[in-house]
Design a protein around this motif. Sequence first.
Motif, PDB file in Angstrom:
ATOM      1  N   PRO A 146       0.823  -1.203   0.000  1.00 59.67           N
ATOM      2  CA  PRO A 146       0.000   0.000   0.000  1.00 59.67           C
ATOM      3  C   PRO A 146       0.854   1.250   0.000  1.00 59.67           C
ATOM      4  O   PRO A 146       1.822   1.364   0.756  1.00 59.67           O
ATOM      5  N   ARG A 187      -9.745   8.663   8.056  1.00 57.13           N
ATOM      6  CA  ARG A 187      -9.729   7.940   6.779  1.00 57.13           C
ATOM      7  C   ARG A 187      -9.884   6.445   7.041  1.00 57.13           C
ATOM      8  O   ARG A 187      -9.230   5.889   7.930  1.00 57.13           O
ATOM      9  N   TYR A 237      -9.910   2.408   5.355  1.00 54.24           N
ATOM     10  CA  TYR A 237      -9.405   1.595   4.254  1.00 54.24           C
ATOM     11  C   TYR A 237     -10.061   0.221   4.280  1.00 54.24           C
ATOM     12  O   TYR A 237     -10.173  -0.407   5.332  1.00 54.24           O
ATOM     13  N   LEU A 294      -4.307  -3.376   4.406  1.00 57.39           N
ATOM     14  CA  LEU A 294      -4.947  -2.206   5.012  1.00 57.39           C
ATOM     15  C   LEU A 294      -6.393  -2.452   5.405  1.00 57.39           C
ATOM     16  O   LEU A 294      -7.018  -1.589   6.022  1.00 57.39           O
TER      17      LEU A 294
END
Length: 445
Positions: A198, A413, A415, A421
């Motif tokens: 990632p 945020r 994921y 993630l």
Amino acid sequence: LTFKHLLLLTSPQRLPTTPATAPRPCSAMMSMSLAPRVTSAVAIGRSGRGAGRAGPRTSCRAIVDRSTETQGGSEALAMGSNTTQYVRKHIVELASYTPIVPFEVLSEQLGRAPEDIVKLDANENPYGPPPEVAEALASLRFPNIYPDPESRALRRALADECGVPIESLLVGCGADELIDLLMRVILDPGDVIINTPPTFGMYAFDCAVNAGVAVDVPRLGPPHFKIDVEGIQKAVMEHKPKLLFLTSPNNPDGSLLSDEDIDVLLQLPVLVVLDEAYIEFSETTSSRIAEVQTRDNLIVLRTFSKRAALAGMRIGYGAFPKGIIEYMWRAKQPYNVSVAAEVAAVAALSNPGYLKLVKDLLVAERGRMFDMLSECSFLSPYPSAANFILCKVEDRDALEVKELLAGEGIIVRHYSSPASLAGCIRISVGKPEQTDRLAAALALI
């Protein structure tokens, strides 16, 4: 515009000229509300840079297919209803990039005033830029005049700060523009880049926009997200890529690349792009930007979005080898950096003491926030050298945690992919009072 095209632009014999009989479109065509079908048109050159266009001037009328002149309005509308046929095939299949929701929209969605929202989802600097920035913007003298296409004032200031010759520096509308510009200069359709997910999503996205192929060499996973050096070496030998993108500290996990790994990868036959957007927040690693002078395959990208709190101004820069930067200049939009953005960046650099103070405050708060997150029963934070912390959500749904925090006015945020993630949230480092609100919200949910 590809690398081969750029070479042709400066060769003694450029692209073949258009036959004298081949008509060429002119600007009046653009204002036609139901533009008739164009039968042929060629125009090669760089407007404003002295490059001529092939073929003689002709009237707009000459390039209209006469067969369309008698068609009715409804038929013309039908002809324009399937406009996708004009779009490049790889763009039709392109998945759009998902940006962060802006403050104003968040305010409407949450029913909260912007001042009541703790925005910790985009790694923005909560302290704002140095006071000199507001003063400089308030006294802009010539906002009605186009900006310096070479951003000379800013590049001079950056050359002094970075110890890099001004000739090696290029400024962009954010480092994102330079990533895209680099790919437009380097990649022919089907050319390969090496990506290490990632990581920052713009590498793969811009590669797709430019019809390239991104070959992923996944990182080794949490908690340290180390790059797979051996895997990268094998991929370079197998796929013959033109670009290798590395980020240190890496987004979204905050991990650092070791100097040893970077040195090994610089031995490979590939352009190494080292993205240092968060390098100022690292306490153990310094920038490699000065090495661009001595390494012909190293490119270093930096930004004013994080340390200087100018994310809204969109201003970034990069250092490029001589053999690359010449072609970057040729392909760059002439007025890509606004007057306001350049003035703001120069003003920010004039107060290094403020920039260091804010950096130190954020690094200290990162440590405090890490300790707080470690005490949360359902979060496992990963070590970070950036201005954010990635957390694994344990025994709960990560998306639900994100939404519950949003209900308390805390934006983070979330994921869901890639696998390393999945079930994670990323939290930007804020001011102490913002950390306190985050702690209270986590306790509440």
